[in-house]
Scaffold this motif. Structure first.
Motif, PDB file in Angstrom:
ATOM      1  N   ASN A 197       0.849  -1.189   0.000  1.00 16.11           N
ATOM      2  CA  ASN A 197       0.000   0.000   0.000  1.00 16.11           C
ATOM      3  C   ASN A 197       0.879   1.231   0.000  1.00 16.11           C
ATOM      4  O   ASN A 197       2.114   1.142  -0.030  1.00 16.11           O
ATOM      5  CB  ASN A 197      -0.944  -0.009   1.210  1.00 16.11           C
ATOM      6  CG  ASN A 197      -0.189  -0.156   2.528  1.00 16.11           C
ATOM      7  OD1 ASN A 197       0.876   0.433   2.719  1.00 16.11           O
ATOM      8  ND2 ASN A 197      -0.732  -0.945   3.440  1.00 16.11           N
ATOM      9  N   MET A 198       0.255   2.413   0.034  1.00 18.13           N
ATOM     10  CA  MET A 198       1.031   3.645  -0.065  1.00 18.13           C
ATOM     11  C   MET A 198       1.999   3.815   1.096  1.00 18.13           C
ATOM     12  O   MET A 198       3.135   4.256   0.910  1.00 18.13           O
ATOM     13  CB  MET A 198       0.094   4.852  -0.153  1.00 18.13           C
ATOM     14  CG  MET A 198      -0.513   5.080  -1.516  1.00 18.13           C
ATOM     15  SD  MET A 198      -1.134   6.762  -1.700  1.00 18.13           S
ATOM     16  CE  MET A 198      -1.762   6.709  -3.377  1.00 18.13           C
ATOM     17  N   ASN A 199       1.550   3.470   2.295  1.00 16.97           N
ATOM     18  CA  ASN A 199       2.418   3.650   3.461  1.00 16.97           C
ATOM     19  C   ASN A 199       3.646   2.749   3.378  1.00 16.97           C
ATOM     20  O   ASN A 199       4.767   3.190   3.658  1.00 16.97           O
ATOM     21  CB  ASN A 199       1.638   3.357   4.748  1.00 16.97           C
ATOM     22  CG  ASN A 199       0.635   4.440   5.079  1.00 16.97           C
ATOM     23  OD1 ASN A 199       0.801   5.590   4.680  1.00 16.97           O
ATOM     24  ND2 ASN A 199      -0.412   4.079   5.789  1.00 16.97           N
ATOM     25  N   LEU A 200       3.437   1.487   3.015  1.00 19.74           N
ATOM     26  CA  LEU A 200       4.561   0.573   2.891  1.00 19.74           C
ATOM     27  C   LEU A 200       5.496   1.012   1.767  1.00 19.74           C
ATOM     28  O   LEU A 200       6.727   1.015   1.925  1.00 19.74           O
ATOM     29  CB  LEU A 200       4.056  -0.843   2.638  1.00 19.74           C
ATOM     30  CG  LEU A 200       5.116  -1.919   2.430  1.00 19.74           C
ATOM     31  CD1 LEU A 200       6.053  -1.986   3.622  1.00 19.74           C
ATOM     32  CD2 LEU A 200       4.467  -3.279   2.179  1.00 19.74           C
ATOM     33  N   ALA A 201       4.924   1.381   0.628  1.00 21.39           N
ATOM     34  CA  ALA A 201       5.746   1.833  -0.494  1.00 21.39           C
ATOM     35  C   ALA A 201       6.536   3.082  -0.126  1.00 21.39           C
ATOM     36  O   ALA A 201       7.722   3.206  -0.462  1.00 21.39           O
ATOM     37  CB  ALA A 201       4.863   2.110  -1.712  1.00 21.39           C
ATOM     38  N   ALA A 202       5.896   4.010   0.581  1.00 21.16           N
ATOM     39  CA  ALA A 202       6.587   5.238   0.993  1.00 21.16           C
ATOM     40  C   ALA A 202       7.750   4.923   1.918  1.00 21.16           C
ATOM     41  O   ALA A 202       8.833   5.526   1.809  1.00 21.16           O
ATOM     42  CB  ALA A 202       5.616   6.192   1.672  1.00 21.16           C
ATOM     43  N   GLY A 203       7.550   3.975   2.838  1.00 21.69           N
ATOM     44  CA  GLY A 203       8.621   3.600   3.741  1.00 21.69           C
ATOM     45  C   GLY A 203       9.818   3.034   2.998  1.00 21.69           C
ATOM     46  O   GLY A 203      10.972   3.382   3.303  1.00 21.69           O
ATOM     47  N   LEU A 204       9.569   2.178   2.019  1.00 22.09           N
ATOM     48  CA  LEU A 204      10.664   1.593   1.244  1.00 22.09           C
ATOM     49  C   LEU A 204      11.390   2.645   0.423  1.00 22.09           C
ATOM     50  O   LEU A 204      12.626   2.635   0.325  1.00 22.09           O
ATOM     51  CB  LEU A 204      10.117   0.493   0.331  1.00 22.09           C
ATOM     52  CG  LEU A 204       9.549  -0.733   1.049  1.00 22.09           C
ATOM     53  CD1 LEU A 204       8.866  -1.678   0.056  1.00 22.09           C
ATOM     54  CD2 LEU A 204      10.639  -1.462   1.806  1.00 22.09           C
ATOM     55  N   VAL A 205      10.649   3.586  -0.144  1.00 21.10           N
ATOM     56  CA  VAL A 205      11.268   4.651  -0.934  1.00 21.10           C
ATOM     57  C   VAL A 205      12.128   5.546  -0.046  1.00 21.10           C
ATOM     58  O   VAL A 205      13.247   5.938  -0.414  1.00 21.10           O
ATOM     59  CB  VAL A 205      10.191   5.472  -1.668  1.00 21.10           C
ATOM     60  CG1 VAL A 205      10.799   6.726  -2.297  1.00 21.10           C
ATOM     61  CG2 VAL A 205       9.520   4.621  -2.748  1.00 21.10           C
ATOM     62  N   TRP A 261      11.721  13.696  -5.847  1.00 21.71           N
ATOM     63  CA  TRP A 261      12.502  12.632  -5.245  1.00 21.71           C
ATOM     64  C   TRP A 261      12.226  11.274  -5.888  1.00 21.71           C
ATOM     65  O   TRP A 261      13.139  10.513  -6.175  1.00 21.71           O
ATOM     66  CB  TRP A 261      12.203  12.558  -3.740  1.00 21.71           C
ATOM     67  CG  TRP A 261      12.926  13.602  -2.958  1.00 21.71           C
ATOM     68  CD1 TRP A 261      12.477  14.858  -2.653  1.00 21.71           C
ATOM     69  CD2 TRP A 261      14.236  13.497  -2.398  1.00 21.71           C
ATOM     70  NE1 TRP A 261      13.422  15.540  -1.928  1.00 21.71           N
ATOM     71  CE2 TRP A 261      14.514  14.728  -1.755  1.00 21.71           C
ATOM     72  CE3 TRP A 261      15.195  12.487  -2.354  1.00 21.71           C
ATOM     73  CZ2 TRP A 261      15.716  14.965  -1.092  1.00 21.71           C
ATOM     74  CZ3 TRP A 261      16.390  12.719  -1.693  1.00 21.71           C
ATOM     75  CH2 TRP A 261      16.640  13.941  -1.075  1.00 21.71           C
ATOM     76  N   PHE A 262      10.978  10.974  -6.136  1.00 21.33           N
ATOM     77  CA  PHE A 262      10.658   9.645  -6.670  1.00 21.33           C
ATOM     78  C   PHE A 262      11.261   9.466  -8.058  1.00 21.33           C
ATOM     79  O   PHE A 262      11.896   8.439  -8.332  1.00 21.33           O
ATOM     80  CB  PHE A 262       9.150   9.439  -6.718  1.00 21.33           C
ATOM     81  CG  PHE A 262       8.766   8.037  -7.142  1.00 21.33           C
ATOM     82  CD1 PHE A 262       8.796   6.995  -6.231  1.00 21.33           C
ATOM     83  CD2 PHE A 262       8.386   7.771  -8.446  1.00 21.33           C
ATOM     84  CE1 PHE A 262       8.461   5.697  -6.616  1.00 21.33           C
ATOM     85  CE2 PHE A 262       8.049   6.482  -8.838  1.00 21.33           C
ATOM     86  CZ  PHE A 262       8.086   5.442  -7.920  1.00 21.33           C
ATOM     87  N   ILE A 290      15.365   2.657  -6.913  1.00 23.46           N
ATOM     88  CA  ILE A 290      14.168   1.981  -6.412  1.00 23.46           C
ATOM     89  C   ILE A 290      13.902   0.708  -7.213  1.00 23.46           C
ATOM     90  O   ILE A 290      13.585  -0.347  -6.659  1.00 23.46           O
ATOM     91  CB  ILE A 290      12.947   2.915  -6.469  1.00 23.46           C
ATOM     92  CG1 ILE A 290      13.150   4.123  -5.548  1.00 23.46           C
ATOM     93  CG2 ILE A 290      11.670   2.166  -6.074  1.00 23.46           C
ATOM     94  CD1 ILE A 290      12.138   5.223  -5.764  1.00 23.46           C
ATOM     95  N   GLY A 291      14.050   0.813  -8.538  1.00 20.01           N
ATOM     96  CA  GLY A 291      13.828  -0.359  -9.382  1.00 20.01           C
ATOM     97  C   GLY A 291      14.807  -1.477  -9.089  1.00 20.01           C
ATOM     98  O   GLY A 291      14.452  -2.657  -9.154  1.00 20.01           O
TER      99      GLY A 291
END
Length: 342
Positions: free
Chosen positions: A92-100, A120-121, A128-129
């Motif tokens: 989800n967005m929260n998990l993805a944001a944490g990894l980024v 940043w992204f 990230i990839g």
């Protein structure tokens, strides 16, 4: 003793001498620093305790008992949650944001002037990839409005990182450093992965969080501190929680008392893991600990002891902390569990 006001950045924590001083001073650390002899004694204590646990695991020579950070937390919430361990759940967005944000911290540790003018992204998409291709796939699947929201969240969180980290490039930083410490003829493994570690001699161990400071963060840092001490033979200097919502660096003591507490939590977790495994193999019910945390459990729909909640009722936006208590209460609970288990 609150250490957070003593330093402004992770770099200053790495540079600081951390000598004892007055409560209103600038560089001090709570707790008694462990000596190499203390760490040897701690290893013996853990080896004896884990040997008892391993006795029920001895028929599994090809499947070592692993105590991970995730399992430490799961067992502090409800033993039965371990049954859904392999169900990673949807990103989800929260998990993805944490990894980024973890990736961003790693890049900034090497290049404190990392160019992110285009967002940043987008600037980190290659990194990230390489590390998390599933995050790129998730973001590519968002509709335009959701993607704009996500990238704005990343810009907001990552913009705070340079000022919180400072220039740590000269302090031998490492990111995503994996640690494994083996006990009892290598049949019990303790593992962790550090977000960041910096420092020339006694290193500062840092955990990067996109959210706010919670009671669980010191537990994570103590676990890291314990494993680093056991691996290196000397304790790290201090833990550091970098919370991007709060935009602060909070120091966490890794003194002898804190490492002893982490060791007791490991032993309690290992015992509980072995008990759950035995119950499953013998076809007996696994102990549960129903409560508000059931709202976030992946076994909510199948657990016979869960409160009368439907998945639609579950409030998925909050933090599934083990308990909404003070750190002191959590420490008391761990101490009591360890005493009963012994």
């Amino acid at each position: 003793m609150d250490l957070s006001a003593s330093f402004l950045t992770l770099a200053e924590l790495a540079e600081g001498d951390l000598e004892p001083g007055p409560a209103d001073g600038h560089r001090y650390i709570a707790g008694v620093r462990p000596t190499p002899d203390d760490i040897v004694e701690l290893r013996h204590y853990m080896n004896d305790g884990l040997a008892e646990v391993n006795a029920s695991w001895s028929d599994r020579p090809d499947a070592p008992l692993r105590v991970t950070k995730r399992r430490l937390r799961t067992m502090s919430i409800c033993p039965a949650q371990i049954l859904s361990e392999l169900d990673s759940g949807e990103i989800n967005m929260n998990l993805a944001a944490g990894l980024v944000c973890d990736v961003a911290a790693g890049l900034l540790s090497i290049n404190p002037r990392f160019p992110a003018e285009g967002g940043w992204f987008a600037s980190m998409s290659g990194a990230i990839g390489a590390e998390h291709p599933h995050v790129l796939a998730f973001v590519d699947g968002l509709d335009p409005a959701e993607r704009e929201e996500f990238e704005a969240l990343i810009d907001e969180r990552c913009a705070a990182l340079p000022s919180l980290l400072g220039d740590i490039s000269e302090y031998r930083p490492t990111s995503h450093e994996r640690i494994t410490v083996r006990f009892v003829d290598a049949n019990v493994w303790l593992t962790a992965e550090l977000d960041l570690a910096v420092g020339r001699t006694n290193r500062v161990l840092a955990e990067v969080k996109t959210g706010s400071y919670t009671n669980w963060i010191p537990e994570e840092l103590r676990h890291y501190g314990l494993l680093v001490a056991l691996r290196d033979g000397h304790a790290p200097k201090v833990g550091a929680a970098i919370t991007l919502t709060d935009q602060r660096v909070s120091a966490v003591s890794l003194g002898l008392g804190e490492l002893e507490l982490a060791a007791k939590r490991v032993l309690t977790t290992a015992r509980n893991l072995a008990e759950v495994d035995t119950a499953v193999r013998e076809g007996r019910p696994v102990p549960t600990n129903p409560g508000d945390h059931c709202r976030w459990c992946q076994r909510l729909d199948v657990c016979p002891d869960a409160p009368d909640l439907s998945r639609a009722d579950a409030e998925l936006d909050g933090d599934p902390s083990p308990v909404k208590t003070t750190t002191e209460q959590i420490e008391a609970q761990v101490e009591a569990q360890a005493t009963v288990s012994e």
